[in-house]
Scaffold this active site. Structure first.
Site, PDB file in Angstrom:
ATOM      1  CE  LYS A  94      26.309  34.807  48.049  1.00  0.00           C
ATOM      2  NZ  LYS A  94      27.086  35.628  47.102  1.00  0.00           N
ATOM      3  CE  LYS A 149      25.895  37.119  38.699  1.00  0.00           C
ATOM      4  NZ  LYS A 149      25.884  37.430  40.084  1.00  0.00           N
ATOM      5  CE  LYS A 162      29.813  32.000  40.027  1.00  0.00           C
ATOM      6  NZ  LYS A 162      29.983  32.649  41.286  1.00  0.00           N
TER       7      LYS A 162
HETATM    8  N1  AQP Z   1      31.531  28.385  42.869  1.00  0.00           N
HETATM    9  C1  AQP Z   1      32.489  29.062  43.473  1.00  0.00           C
HETATM   10  N2  AQP Z   1      33.691  28.499  43.718  1.00  0.00           N
HETATM   11  C2  AQP Z   1      34.687  29.194  44.334  1.00  0.00           C
HETATM   12  N3  AQP Z   1      34.542  30.466  44.750  1.00  0.00           N
HETATM   13  C3  AQP Z   1      33.354  31.078  44.526  1.00  0.00           C
HETATM   14  N4  AQP Z   1      32.895  32.309  44.791  1.00  0.00           N
HETATM   15  C4  AQP Z   1      31.625  32.425  44.349  1.00  0.00           C
HETATM   16  N5  AQP Z   1      31.228  31.272  43.784  1.00  0.00           N
HETATM   17  C5  AQP Z   1      32.278  30.407  43.871  1.00  0.00           C
HETATM   18  C6  AQP Z   1      33.677  33.335  45.465  1.00  0.00           C
HETATM   19  O1  AQP Z   1      32.955  33.747  46.610  1.00  0.00           O
HETATM   20  C7  AQP Z   1      33.210  35.140  46.839  1.00  0.00           C
HETATM   21  C8  AQP Z   1      31.925  35.865  47.038  1.00  0.00           C
HETATM   22  O2  AQP Z   1      31.129  35.798  45.885  1.00  0.00           O
HETATM   23  P1  AQP Z   1      29.979  36.849  45.659  1.00  0.00           P
HETATM   24  O3  AQP Z   1      29.141  36.962  46.869  1.00  0.00           O
HETATM   25  O4  AQP Z   1      30.565  38.104  45.169  1.00  0.00           O
HETATM   26  O5  AQP Z   1      29.129  36.211  44.566  1.00  0.00           O
HETATM   27  P2  AQP Z   1      29.486  35.676  43.161  1.00  0.00           P
HETATM   28  O6  AQP Z   1      30.928  35.596  42.877  1.00  0.00           O
HETATM   29  O7  AQP Z   1      28.714  36.480  42.197  1.00  0.00           O
HETATM   30  O8  AQP Z   1      28.993  34.200  43.239  1.00  0.00           O
HETATM   31  P3  AQP Z   1      27.768  33.568  43.936  1.00  0.00           P
HETATM   32  O9  AQP Z   1      27.989  33.477  45.415  1.00  0.00           O
HETATM   33  O10 AQP Z   1      27.523  32.276  43.323  1.00  0.00           O
HETATM   34  O11 AQP Z   1      26.573  34.542  43.698  1.00  0.00           O
HETATM   35  P4  AQP Z   1      25.731  34.813  42.371  1.00  0.00           P
HETATM   36  O12 AQP Z   1      24.874  33.655  42.131  1.00  0.00           O
HETATM   37  O13 AQP Z   1      24.943  36.022  42.768  1.00  0.00           O
HETATM   38  O14 AQP Z   1      26.679  35.039  41.242  1.00  0.00           O
HETATM   39  C9  AQP Z   1      34.017  35.642  45.649  1.00  0.00           C
HETATM   40  O15 AQP Z   1      35.376  35.696  46.022  1.00  0.00           O
HETATM   41  C10 AQP Z   1      33.802  34.583  44.604  1.00  0.00           C
HETATM   42  O16 AQP Z   1      34.887  34.485  43.720  1.00  0.00           O
END
Ligand code: AQP
Length: 327
Positions: free
Chosen positions: A197, A112, A194
């Site tokens: 969001k 990030k 991956k």
């Molecule tokens: N691609 C993914 N596959 C499986 N699990 C996923 N998680 C996130 N992306 C994947 C799981 O969703 C939960 C919540 O995630 P978060 O809101 O903490 O955000 P994150 O892990 O940072 O991933 P995002 O949603 O893609 O957001 P950004 O773009 O902001 O990084 C967690 O249990 C995560 O493992």
């Protein structure tokens, strides 16, 4: 009895990767012999810049997504992270027992922050410690997460064990719960990264709130591999990912799907996948829209959740402070 804790950031639309990696497990676990706590981690979200109005709306939106996907407030506690201020105080205590070198090794921070290390917030660097504080405050035994969060659970365990060794038993040391098959859903536009969001294009993900035609369009445009076989294989990362999504939402195994689509082409496969996703999301979206039209009800559920957690949060904090010599 197991105590489950996990959360989702209200940082944008919740996608099918969040569902398959995390929320699906949340629902399964609440129906087992476990006490479940599901959080909307707004303090984590402000580690990168946010628009205040959008953040307020996204907090309620994640609450509505939890409920629409089947998290039941009669069985699970749902709350907003910042509504329990004890987490910030515990986070400070944990900070003082965490090494800079440990945090510098975190893959999520490296990804990030990128080349911008000097201009990202200290909060982004400290993200895993706040996550550890959440998990340890509620004496969690198990944390259902996607693969990307595994390293953060490991550092949580390290901090907890370090403090337990130094001051005597203070914290429960938690275990990650990672569903192997759906631990890492990849982007539709790039199966090497991956689904996220924060992706630069909405063609990376299927949001749980995407309209049926948007879903059809995104799946139609999803990257595929060379060849024409519908098969999960290491040289077919894009088709493997689409099969994983198909399997995760339909309950059919990958082997069953491979058999079902034997001899069919990518276009037929994608079209059936799109219809399966639309069928899966239609009732969730109906429930989500109903819930979003009654924000007061959502707020009541969230307030009740935070109130219910007050005794355990306060008790843990008092115990920790006493052990380490504060107050
Ligand atoms: N691609 C993914 N596959 C499986 N699990 C996923 N998680 C996130 N992306 C994947 C799981 O969703 C939960 C919540 O995630 P978060 O809101 O903490 O955000 P994150 O892990 O940072 O991933 P995002 O949603 O893609 O957001 P950004 O773009 O902001 O990084 C967690 O249990 C995560 O493992």
């Amino acid at each position: 009895m197991k105590r489950i804790f996990s959360g989702i950031q209200p940082s944008g639309v919740v996608h099918i990767g969040n569902y398959l990696g995390a929320i699906k497990q949340f629902v399964e676990l609440q129906n087992q012999d476990a006490e479940c706590i599901y959080c909307i981690v707004d303090l984590h979200t402000i580690t990168v810049p946010q628009d205040p109005e959008a953040l307020k709306k996204n907090i309620l939106s994640v609450a509505a997504i939890y409920l629409a996907c089947g998290v039941d407030p009669e069985k699970s506690t749902i709350f907003v992270q910042s509504h329990r201020p004890e987490v910030a105080e515990l986070s400070w205590i944990l900070n003082c027992h965490t090494y800079m070198g440990e945090l510098e090794r975190m893959a999520q921070f490296k990804e990030k922050a990128g080349e911008n290390r000097k201009s990202v917030s200290a909060g982004l660097f400290d993200y895993p410690v706040l996550m550890a504080a959440d998990i340890l405050l509620y004496r969690t035994t198990d944390v259902p997460v996607g693969e990307d969060q595994k390293q953060h659970i490991e550092i949580t365990r390290d901090i907890a064990e370090r403090i337990n060794n130094k001051y005597g038993q203070v914290f429960t040391v938690p275990n990650p719960l990672i569903k192997k098959e759906t631990a890492r859903i990849m982007g539709l536009d790039d199966p090497k990264k991956k689904m996220a969001k924060s992706a630069s294009t909405a063609f990376n993900y299927i949001a749980l709130t995407d309209e049926p035609d948007v879903i059809r369009d995104k799946i139609k445009r999803a990257v595929t591999d060379s060849g024409s076989e519908i098969k999960a294989a290491s040289d077919k990362p894009a088709i493997s990912n689409l099969l994983t999504i198909f399997s995760g939402i339909s309950g059919k195994s990958i082997a069953e799907l491979e058999q079902e689509f034997e001899g069919k082409n990518y276009s037929e496969f994608k079209s059936d996948l799109a219809e399966a996703v639309v069928r899966f999301l239609t009732p969730i979206q109906k429930k989500y829209n109903e819930l979003m039209s009654e924000p007061e009800k959502l707020r009541e559920i969230l307030n009740a959740g935070a109130k219910k957690l007050e005794p355990i949060a306060k008790k843990t904090l008092i115990e920790v402070k006493s052990k380490i010599g504060l107050g």
